[in-house]
Design a protein around this motif. Sequence first.
Motif, PDB file in Angstrom:
ATOM      1  N   ARG A 169       0.928  -1.016  -0.045  1.00 54.46           N
ATOM      2  CA  ARG A 169      -0.015   0.119   0.023  1.00 54.46           C
ATOM      3  C   ARG A 169       0.823   1.296  -0.015  1.00 54.46           C
ATOM      4  O   ARG A 169       1.697   1.211   0.928  1.00 54.46           O
ATOM      5  CB  ARG A 169      -0.853   0.027   1.299  1.00 54.46           C
ATOM      6  N   GLY A 185      -4.870   5.660 -13.338  1.00 60.54           N
ATOM      7  CA  GLY A 185      -6.203   4.866 -12.757  1.00 60.54           C
ATOM      8  C   GLY A 185      -6.251   3.667 -13.796  1.00 60.54           C
ATOM      9  O   GLY A 185      -6.682   2.382 -13.455  1.00 60.54           O
ATOM     10  N   TYR A 220      -5.126  -1.117 -14.238  1.00 60.33           N
ATOM     11  CA  TYR A 220      -5.802  -2.608 -14.589  1.00 60.33           C
ATOM     12  C   TYR A 220      -5.062  -3.590 -15.520  1.00 60.33           C
ATOM     13  O   TYR A 220      -4.915  -4.773 -15.606  1.00 60.33           O
ATOM     14  CB  TYR A 220      -7.132  -2.140 -15.464  1.00 60.33           C
ATOM     15  N   ALA A 256      -2.456  -4.954 -13.221  1.00 66.35           N
ATOM     16  CA  ALA A 256      -2.854  -6.393 -12.626  1.00 66.35           C
ATOM     17  C   ALA A 256      -3.151  -7.542 -13.423  1.00 66.35           C
ATOM     18  O   ALA A 256      -2.944  -8.612 -13.273  1.00 66.35           O
ATOM     19  CB  ALA A 256      -4.288  -5.773 -12.050  1.00 66.35           C
ATOM     20  N   VAL A 287      -4.149  -8.086  -8.266  1.00 71.21           N
ATOM     21  CA  VAL A 287      -5.371  -7.124  -8.289  1.00 71.21           C
ATOM     22  C   VAL A 287      -4.693  -5.592  -7.670  1.00 71.21           C
ATOM     23  O   VAL A 287      -3.637  -5.827  -6.982  1.00 71.21           O
ATOM     24  CB  VAL A 287      -6.324  -7.229  -7.177  1.00 71.21           C
ATOM     25  N   CYS A 288      -5.175  -4.659  -8.226  1.00 65.63           N
ATOM     26  CA  CYS A 288      -4.817  -3.286  -7.961  1.00 65.63           C
ATOM     27  C   CYS A 288      -5.975  -2.466  -7.928  1.00 65.63           C
ATOM     28  O   CYS A 288      -6.953  -2.308  -8.627  1.00 65.63           O
ATOM     29  CB  CYS A 288      -3.770  -2.342  -8.987  1.00 65.63           C
ATOM     30  N   THR A 289      -5.968  -1.575  -6.762  1.00 64.44           N
ATOM     31  CA  THR A 289      -7.093  -0.589  -6.577  1.00 64.44           C
ATOM     32  C   THR A 289      -6.773   0.805  -6.041  1.00 64.44           C
ATOM     33  O   THR A 289      -5.604   0.814  -5.273  1.00 64.44           O
ATOM     34  CB  THR A 289      -7.913  -1.207  -5.269  1.00 64.44           C
ATOM     35  N   GLY A 338      -7.809   3.516  -3.942  1.00 65.86           N
ATOM     36  CA  GLY A 338      -9.356   3.569  -3.111  1.00 65.86           C
ATOM     37  C   GLY A 338      -9.564   5.054  -2.582  1.00 65.86           C
ATOM     38  O   GLY A 338     -10.599   5.267  -2.314  1.00 65.86           O
ATOM     39  N   LEU A 387      -2.751   3.538  -3.484  1.00 62.35           N
ATOM     40  CA  LEU A 387      -2.840   2.328  -4.477  1.00 62.35           C
ATOM     41  C   LEU A 387      -2.689   1.018  -3.409  1.00 62.35           C
ATOM     42  O   LEU A 387      -1.731   0.895  -2.562  1.00 62.35           O
ATOM     43  CB  LEU A 387      -1.475   2.553  -5.305  1.00 62.35           C
ATOM     44  N   ASP A 388      -3.597   0.004  -3.585  1.00 62.42           N
ATOM     45  CA  ASP A 388      -3.411  -0.992  -2.975  1.00 62.42           C
ATOM     46  C   ASP A 388      -3.098  -2.315  -3.758  1.00 62.42           C
ATOM     47  O   ASP A 388      -3.887  -2.286  -4.910  1.00 62.42           O
ATOM     48  CB  ASP A 388      -4.732  -1.406  -2.076  1.00 62.42           C
ATOM     49  N   GLN A 389      -2.181  -2.973  -3.606  1.00 62.84           N
ATOM     50  CA  GLN A 389      -1.732  -4.106  -4.916  1.00 62.84           C
ATOM     51  C   GLN A 389      -1.634  -5.302  -3.956  1.00 62.84           C
ATOM     52  O   GLN A 389      -1.013  -5.434  -2.828  1.00 62.84           O
ATOM     53  CB  GLN A 389      -0.406  -3.794  -5.436  1.00 62.84           C
TER      54      GLN A 389
END
Length: 413
Positions: free
Chosen positions: A213, A244, A248, A251, A257-259, A261, A281-283
Amino acid sequence: MLEPQRTVSELKALRQLTGDDNGAQRVAFTEKWVAARDFLKARLAQLPVEVHTDPAGNLWATLKGDSERELLIGGHLDSVPNGGWLDGCLNVLAGLEVLRRLNTQYSGKPPVTVRLVDWADEEGARFGRSLYGSSAASGHFDVAQMAKLHDRDGVSLADALKQVGVTLEDAPQAQAELKNAAAYLELHIEQGPVLEGMGLPLGAVLGTVGVERHTITFHGQAAHAGSTPMNVRRDAFLAAGRFGQEIYTIAERHGGVCTIGSVKTLPGIVTSVVETCEITLDQRHLNAEKLAAMWQDAQDAATRLAEEGGCTVSFGYLWNIEPILFNSDLIDACEAAILEVTPTAHRLPSGPLHDAAEVARAGIPTEMLFVQSLRGISHNKIEDTLEEHIELCVVALDKLTDRAIGWIGEERT
């Protein structure tokens, strides 16, 4: 005799006691959480178990066995605000039912000591730090950092703990609870759509994914929204928006996965081009090398997109945890237990973190059992699992418990 339908009834009773029209309200160290603990204690009082709260606030129920070596079965009663009726508490109440069966079968003394634990504040919903109780027990706990935590009302974690009889500085003493642990089991709803998509009720968990993160801040130039032509803007939000889309691709490339938030912009007014845009960024990935590659790709992409937009970029660290792989023997045992109650088993990683990850980090052989989540939804009042699947997972956990007890005996010899 195991009565899985009793677990369903107790889950409904707990929902009635600690929930409302918006969902579960068992946030850690609140009145509803205390009520949930009292609900559990009342049922434990009907068994010949020793019940105590450790220095971190974790609740333990111990059924003494012929051996001092211990099988731990864990879960958490706390929930997120407006949460679901199964997340965490299913683990605890299913473990309670297994304790009842063991007590009956072995007249109060199973081959090994079996302990049920309700970990304190798994969710981290109130103070932003997940896995509080289990990290205290595992030794991955910094009192000084914990002392800085406050909830949205300004209440410190230390003060919240005092309200339930716990002293923050004493929390690391909870490590003593794991000294005789030989294995750890945890049942949980999947919280995702994989098992439902495959038409399967149960799955054996390979481990919990690693998490990286970070904050990524794009720096541009504030300018008037009316007088600045589009082609000369140094728009930090534009760079962030393009990034953003890029996550995708990252990932998909690595199978993780990547988000993004959260997004914060400055000056944050309707009449100005964005000068500063900070995103989180959360990976996540089960493979450490691929997780590292994902973060490197993210940094490279952010740098490139910033330059293309006439911006610069900086990176900040939030938190990380390495992938935690569970014990291969216990994974095999879990799959075998599933096949005793249903024709097909599936192995899958856990995207969410769980207390099991901290226990495994402490070097204790660990395994999780997943039960299907309808629609893959959790942390929401519509969280649900078919009652027939709930009963099935209680039976599977019971059978896994027997296999784990046998495995502990084999390891001992």
